[in-house]
Design a protein around this motif. Sequence first.
Motif, short mmCIF file in Angstrom:
data_model
loop_
_atom_site.label_atom_id
_atom_site.label_comp_id
_atom_site.label_asym_id
_atom_site.label_seq_id
_atom_site.Cartn_x
_atom_site.Cartn_y
_atom_site.Cartn_z
N LYS A 66 43.05 62.16 66.16
CA LYS A 66 43.83 62.00 64.93
C LYS A 66 45.30 61.74 65.37
CE LYS A 66 45.25 66.92 64.66
NZ LYS A 66 45.35 68.18 63.96
N PHE A 67 46.17 60.87 64.73
CA PHE A 67 47.23 60.75 64.82
C PHE A 67 48.31 61.82 64.47
CE2 PHE A 67 45.59 56.31 64.46
CZ PHE A 67 46.17 55.81 65.51
N VAL A 68 49.15 62.26 65.45
CA VAL A 68 50.20 63.19 65.16
C VAL A 68 51.37 62.72 65.56
CG1 VAL A 68 48.39 65.12 65.44
CG2 VAL A 68 49.62 64.07 67.40
N VAL A 69 52.41 63.41 64.95
CA VAL A 69 53.81 62.99 65.14
C VAL A 69 54.48 64.26 66.16
CG1 VAL A 69 56.24 62.41 64.33
CG2 VAL A 69 54.24 61.71 63.32
N LYS A 70 55.11 63.74 67.36
CA LYS A 70 55.81 64.78 68.02
C LYS A 70 57.06 64.42 68.69
CE LYS A 70 51.20 66.22 70.37
NZ LYS A 70 50.37 66.28 71.45
N ASP A 71 58.13 64.97 68.30
CA ASP A 71 59.45 64.63 68.55
C ASP A 71 59.74 63.28 68.15
OD1 ASP A 71 59.73 67.19 69.84
OD2 ASP A 71 59.10 66.52 71.78
N ASP A 72 59.26 63.03 66.82
CA ASP A 72 59.58 61.65 66.38
C ASP A 72 58.87 60.55 67.02
OD1 ASP A 72 60.98 60.75 64.00
OD2 ASP A 72 62.42 59.68 65.21
N THR A 94 56.94 55.03 64.66
CA THR A 94 58.05 55.86 63.56
C THR A 94 59.08 54.87 63.31
OG1 THR A 94 58.70 56.66 65.41
CG2 THR A 94 57.26 58.06 64.59
N THR A 95 59.46 53.93 63.99
CA THR A 95 60.69 52.86 63.63
C THR A 95 60.19 52.21 62.48
OG1 THR A 95 61.62 53.13 65.73
CG2 THR A 95 62.17 51.53 64.46
N TRP A 96 58.72 51.71 62.74
CA TRP A 96 58.22 50.61 61.74
C TRP A 96 58.11 51.35 60.39
CZ3 TRP A 96 53.67 50.47 59.08
CH2 TRP A 96 53.28 49.29 58.49
N VAL A 97 57.43 52.64 60.38
CA VAL A 97 57.45 53.23 58.95
C VAL A 97 58.38 53.72 58.31
CG1 VAL A 97 54.92 53.78 59.53
CG2 VAL A 97 56.65 55.56 60.13
N LYS A 98 59.41 53.97 59.13
CA LYS A 98 60.75 54.35 58.40
C LYS A 98 61.25 52.98 57.64
CE LYS A 98 62.18 58.18 61.44
NZ LYS A 98 63.01 58.33 62.97
N GLU A 99 61.23 51.86 58.49
CA GLU A 99 61.98 50.65 57.76
C GLU A 99 61.11 50.09 56.78
OE1 GLU A 99 62.61 48.35 61.30
OE2 GLU A 99 64.24 49.42 62.16
N LYS A 100 59.59 50.05 57.07
CA LYS A 100 58.78 49.35 56.09
C LYS A 100 58.39 50.06 54.92
CE LYS A 100 56.12 45.62 54.85
NZ LYS A 100 56.52 44.40 54.61
N ILE A 143 59.96 61.49 58.42
CA ILE A 143 59.20 62.25 59.26
C ILE A 143 59.24 63.62 59.25
CG2 ILE A 143 58.79 62.43 61.81
CD1 ILE A 143 57.79 59.75 60.92
N ASP A 144 60.56 63.95 58.74
CA ASP A 144 60.66 65.66 58.45
C ASP A 144 59.93 66.11 57.09
OD1 ASP A 144 62.40 65.66 60.68
OD2 ASP A 144 64.14 65.11 59.45
N GLN A 145 59.41 65.19 56.38
CA GLN A 145 58.64 65.49 55.09
C GLN A 145 57.30 65.60 55.41
OE1 GLN A 145 60.20 63.63 51.52
NE2 GLN A 145 62.27 64.51 51.72
N PHE A 146 56.71 66.49 56.07
CA PHE A 146 55.57 66.66 56.46
C PHE A 146 54.65 67.42 55.27
CE2 PHE A 146 52.06 69.22 58.38
CZ PHE A 146 51.11 68.01 58.78
N GLN A 147 53.62 66.87 54.83
CA GLN A 147 52.62 67.59 53.87
C GLN A 147 51.49 68.20 54.43
OE1 GLN A 147 52.32 64.80 50.35
NE2 GLN A 147 53.40 66.25 49.31
N SER A 153 53.49 47.61 66.37
CA SER A 153 54.14 48.98 66.32
C SER A 153 53.13 50.17 66.72
CB SER A 153 54.26 49.42 64.68
OG SER A 153 53.15 49.66 63.86
N LEU A 154 51.84 49.55 66.85
CA LEU A 154 50.78 50.70 67.58
C LEU A 154 50.78 50.47 69.20
CD1 LEU A 154 48.48 51.09 64.67
CD2 LEU A 154 49.89 52.88 65.44
#
Length: 621
Positions: A64-70, A91-97, A102-106, A392-393
């Motif tokens: 799975k994809f996970v985000v660690k330290d941004d 992460t830069t791409w999804v923030k801009e696009k 990233i801090d709002q994890f559900q 971006s990947l």
Amino acid sequence: MSSIESNDKKSREGPNNDSKTERNRVENIDFKASAKEEIIVRSVIPKRRQDLLKWNGWGYKDSKFVVKDDVLHFTGDRYPGIGDHPLPYFTTWVKEKLGVDIDQFQKPQDPPNPEDYPPVNLTDQDFENIKKLNVSYSIDGEDRLIRAHGHTLDNIYKLRRSFFKRIPDIILWPTSHDDVVKIVNFAQDNNLVLIPFGGGTAVSGAIECPDDDRTIISLDTSQMNKILWVDRENLVICCESGIFGQDLERELKRIGFTSGHEPDSYEFSSLGGWVATRASGMKKNVYGNIEDLVIHVKMVTPKGVLEKNCQVPRISCGPDFDHLIMGSEGCLGVITEVIFKIRPLPELQKYGSIVFPNFESGAKCMREVAKLRCQPASIRLMDNDQFKFGQSLKPKYSFFGLILEGLKKIYINKIKGMDFNSLVVMTLLFEGNSEEVGAHEKKIYEISSKFGGIPAGETNGKRGYMLTFLIAYIRDLGLEYHIVAESFETSVSWDRVLTLCNNVKHRIKEECSKRNLKYYMNSCRLTQTYDAGCVIYFYFCFNYCGVEDPVKEYEAIEEIAREEIIASGGSISHHHGVGKLRRKWYGSTVSDVGVSLFKAAKKEIDPKNIFALENLVKSKM
């Protein structure tokens, strides 16, 4: 009902699961022996699927994809070139696009407690009679939930946020054609509903439980996964329908063959599912679609077994009823055995990629390749948004990697004058012997140069091909950060490709503006090609922060996009099928007479509506 509930735990395995008789075992097979020798297959996917696969998302639990330290990471090592590598640009791409925070994890909801599952709708008498069938069964809540859905956006969102109103009441695992005959006859005699379940990868809503008060049985074919025989002389094979794609290819590879059928879902989808949904694979240019591969199909219906009495490459005996089975999506019966073509393994596989200055030039190149009938095994064209998404990947470059990447950008931007915001990429896969692949490559690159194409290397081609298997994992990640995403496809004639792409993108853009959706991505790619046209995949996602019902919003926009597709000359589907999601357009696609013919076949084969799936048979007339 109480006696059924009390037996919940011990019923999971049922009477056929003694370890000494478990079918998923390895046997040493002499592949030089008789062509009719049976091969017992050990499946990668266990009978209790949730032990290996996610209960609420796509694929393996350890992948799975996970985000660690941004920074984005992909866990595990099942997918070469991407596992356990940091992907710092995403992460830069999804923030801009997409405006992702990233801090709002559900966090998805936890699995339901045993008492939270819908009660089993099965009488004590029917339960006792099912036991007498001597077929493995389970009424465990988690087993039932796993087989209550496919992988539509709605299905996965519900698993993570809410629940299903209806799930199967009992799971049955036949191990042979004869078992299926017993089950179908039992359902017919007792007026119970049957839902055939293969890999569970459906993206049309086809296998969701119907609104029916009767007992619903999920007939899981996964334990019917033997290779019944291999005919090397005629290059055909007979398999039980429940074999998964990756198991089939592994066993064929061991004896020097391949089916060549590789849909995006082939790791987890089944042979019977491919036939029932009229599937297509990424390498259809060489090996064909499922209808080109199939020689013979055996299907159990409430009226008996539907099959031809000979196994020849072609027969002129009136309408071909195999084509009634292909695309029937479980409405008519259970596919139990399939005879289909195989080919010797290619000597060489080689990837490639080509950069074009814009989508139009790439599409024209694709058309020329199809016109000359020189398509490689796979040829796909990503638009600019998909190109950027793929970039971006990429993992972080080494020092020398950065230098080489910089040189590539200078070459493309300065020497060739390409604009990073309009260029597109074509990915290629060649198969054959070294001489054939070399000649094929030369011809494709010569054609591409006429349309401004520049070779972009094997690495980009391989990464682009591999990313196909990761798209669903990315969608699951998006749901954890307020992004809903889905793909939908169509086929269209060559002269309407560009118009259709432009019209659909424009319509989606308009709808996003009307609905105040600021952050979204609306992209497409061209995939399978034919003499008369090609396949277009659309990918659409948006940030649903502030949207009350994001799935309903997505479905409304996709429906409008689908109307635009049809108005622009496209089909309701190329290979995803009809199911519940696209049934409203079935009648206008095949005509009122076509719907009547299908309903007449349904009434004849299944008069009690045992296979009560609300798919094609519920279409408007």
